[in-house]
Design an enzyme around this catalytic site. Structure first.
Site, short mmCIF file in Angstrom:
data_model
loop_
_atom_site.label_atom_id
_atom_site.label_comp_id
_atom_site.label_asym_id
_atom_site.label_seq_id
_atom_site.Cartn_x
_atom_site.Cartn_y
_atom_site.Cartn_z
N GLU A 348 2.87 -7.14 5.56
CA GLU A 348 3.57 -6.04 6.23
C GLU A 348 2.65 -4.94 6.77
O GLU A 348 2.93 -3.76 6.60
CB GLU A 348 4.59 -5.41 5.26
CG GLU A 348 5.64 -6.40 4.80
CD GLU A 348 6.54 -5.85 3.70
OE1 GLU A 348 7.74 -6.12 3.76
OE2 GLU A 348 6.04 -5.17 2.79
C1 TNX Z 1 8.50 -6.99 0.39
S1 TNX Z 1 7.03 -9.28 -0.67
C2 TNX Z 1 7.21 -6.66 0.01
C3 TNX Z 1 7.02 -5.67 -1.05
C4 TNX Z 1 8.31 -5.11 -1.54
C5 TNX Z 1 9.33 -6.21 -1.66
C6 TNX Z 1 10.62 -5.77 -2.25
C7 TNX Z 1 5.90 -8.58 0.02
C8 TNX Z 1 4.70 -9.35 0.21
N1 TNX Z 1 6.10 -7.33 0.43
O1 TNX Z 1 6.17 -4.64 -0.60
O2 TNX Z 1 8.10 -4.51 -2.76
O3 TNX Z 1 9.55 -6.74 -0.39
O4 TNX Z 1 11.45 -6.84 -2.50
#
Ligand code: TNX
Length: 532
Positions: A348
């Site tokens: 992300e």
């Molecule tokens: C997505 S899973 C994210 C996390 C969050 C999560 C909450 C991932 C690699 N990144 O930063 O905590 O969703 O479910």
């Protein structure tokens, strides 16, 4: 009167039968989770007695430790002394010759129980199985009346996947060393062998880095919701690593980057993108050209962040100071981490330009390799060129997993819709998020890593990991409510073959496991899918 007679007759019958042959639960009817590869039952049973002892066959500290764990587990509820030595005993732990593997065998007959394996880890897993073959009352921490029997027969067992992991996000809310250890204990009973610690994120930096002390002085002092945060000193981290290693669990530390870095960006201004221009203005790198000479001058530090949005932060990927920083952090982590992996995050990074992201991920993998470790990263890292041995952790995008496979790299399966422990069970769950799915117990159980994603086959998969993100989770009770019973389902997905797995059978076994959790004071979610 009639009733009293019946009662007396019944009591007499019970005591006669227990003198003759203990009334053991048959070996293949116990609630063993994860289900072993094969169990064959025979009539009769082994019974623990006040004269029982653990016999170590072989040498090594690991063997002694497993023997001691077994004795320590059995002593409180039985009240028996259960010495551990190399002298003849009725519970034998035998380290056999051969290539070390996690496979173990248990043979039970009326005279003795024997666990054998070519590794101490295998003996540890055999011990966990043996404990689950005893009546659930064995979990008590003080003496209780019980018939400590194990049905005769044989178990041969080995895991389907070599990497069976769980992740704790200690960044969104800090989790103390004692609570991490408590979680490790539970992981051990379920035969997990990797603990991934998500040590940094926008809301907190949780590992002491001696060369960059403000990371914890500033970035460690808050968390989601504005609480006091916290961090592991290097000594704390080492304590966790060693505690896990004693239970055959390897720690994988994660520094999430280049996104999810607000806590670091609040601690050190120079890691932020952009520069302060001489006239007092601030410019970000994406707002046009900037004189190269002022690139390493600092912009303002970021503000500390205590919300739960994702995807707004990024390291400056075009400044040398960023790579000096990353290398210093990795160097210190590597020195504290005996395991093979350093997790570099990579998820992300929505405000990092694509080319910058690729450049960063490739360069950081090089740093990890230089320090003798392999990189692990969330599936987005597969959009960059992966170093040999780097692992992509599939959580969201199949196309990323396929890109990793096509580069000849392995995939760790953590599909958010099945493996995420922070997803709510249903719309009434008191904690958790639900952006990926509602995940009831049967949803976490009924999937096969080898067929889950199109184009990803068993041979592409390193293993399975269950992440617990902690935006909504603040304490041990919250962890237990979200992790259990689903962690047991995911343990079976990771350990047991799909042919051996069966939801109806699991429903019965998890109910037994629930009794153990109750005795241990673990506040698990009482899924309506199970007759607890
Ligand atoms: C997505 S899973 C994210 C996390 C969050 C999560 C909450 C991932 C690699 N990144 O930063 O905590 O969703 O479910």
């Amino acid at each position: 009167m009639k009733r009293t007679l019946w009662t007396l007759a019944a009591l007499a019958a019970i005591s006669i039968s227990s003198c003759q042959a203990p009334n053991a639960i048959k070996l293949d009817e116990t609630g063993i989770i994860p289900i072993p590869s094969s169990i064959s039952s025979q009539s009769g049973a082994f019974e623990l007695s006040s004269g029982s002892s653990v016999q170590l066959i072989g040498t090594g500290d690991d063997l002694t430790r497993v023997g001691n764990y077994l004795a320590e587990k059995l002593r409180p509820a039985t009240g028996y002394a259960i010495p551990v030595s190399s002298e003849d005993g009725d519970m034998k732990l035998e380290l056999t010759s051969g290539d070390p593997s996690e496979k173990y065998t248990i043979e039970v007959n009326a005279d003795a129980v024997k666990i054998s394996s070519t590794s101490a880890a295998g003996l540890y897993y055999g011990m966990q199985t043996l404990i689950k073959a005893l009546p659930v009352e064995i979990e008590n921490t003080s003496k209780v009346a019980g018939e400590w029997t194990i049905g005769n027969g044989k178990i041969v067992d080995e895991p389907e996947f070599g990497y069976r992991g769980a992740m704790l996000d200690v960044a969104r809310h800090f989790i103390s060393v004692v609570d991490v250890k408590h979680f490790i204990d539970q992981m051990g009973t379920l035969k997990f062998n990797y603990l991934h610690l998500h040590l940094s994120d926008d809301q907190g930096w949780r590992i002491e880095i001696k060369s960059w002390p403000k990371l914890t002085e500033i970035g460690g002092k808050t968390e989601v919701g504005g609480g006091e945060g916290g961090f592991f000193t290097q000594a704390d981290y080492t304590e966790i690593v060693n505690y896990a290693a004693d239970r055959f669990i390897t720690v994988v530390p994660e520094i999430d980057m280049p996104g999810h870095t607000n806590a670091a960006l609040a601690s050190y201004a120079e890691l932020n993108p952009g520069v302060n221009l001489p006239d007092g203005d601030f410019a970000t790198m994406t707002e046009g050209k900037i004189d190269f000479d002022i690139l390493d001058k600092s912009p303002e530090p970021a503000e500390l962040y205590t919300g739960i949005e994702v995807g707004f932060s990024t390291f400056a990927t075009n400044k040398e100071i960023t790579y000096t920083f990353v290398e210093d952090v990795i160097k210190e982590l590597v020195a504290l981490t005996p395991g093979p992996y350093i997790h570099i995050g990579g998820d992300e990074s929505h405000v990092t330009e694509k080319d910058d992201y690729i450049y960063f991920v490739e360069r950081v993998q090089g740093i990890v390799t230089k320090h003798g470790k392999k990189s692990m990263g969330w599936d987005e890292i597969a959009t960059a060129k992966l170093a040999p041995g780097s692992v992509a952790q599939f959580w969201a995008k199949e196309e990323n997993a396929i890109m990793a496979k096509e580069q000849g790299n392995q995939i760790l399966m953590s599909p958010a819709k099945r493996a995420y422990l922070d997803m709510q069970y249903d719309s009434t769950s008191r904690l958790g998020l639900h952006w990926a799915a509602y995940i009831e117990l049967d949803d976490s159980y009924n999937w096969d890593p080898a067929t889950y994603a199109d184009g990803i086959n068993k041979s592409d998969i390193l293993g399975v990991e269950a992440p617990l993100w902690t935006e909504t989770i603040t304490n041990r009770a919250d962890i237990e409510y979200m992790a259990f019973p689903r962690l047991a389902a995911l343990a079976e997905v990771a350990w047991s073959s799909s042919e051996r797995r069966n939801w109806e059978d699991f429903q019965k076994r998890i109910a037994q496991q629930g009794k153990r959790w109750d005795i241990n004071g673990i506040g698990f979610y009482r899924s309506p899918k199970v007759n607890w």
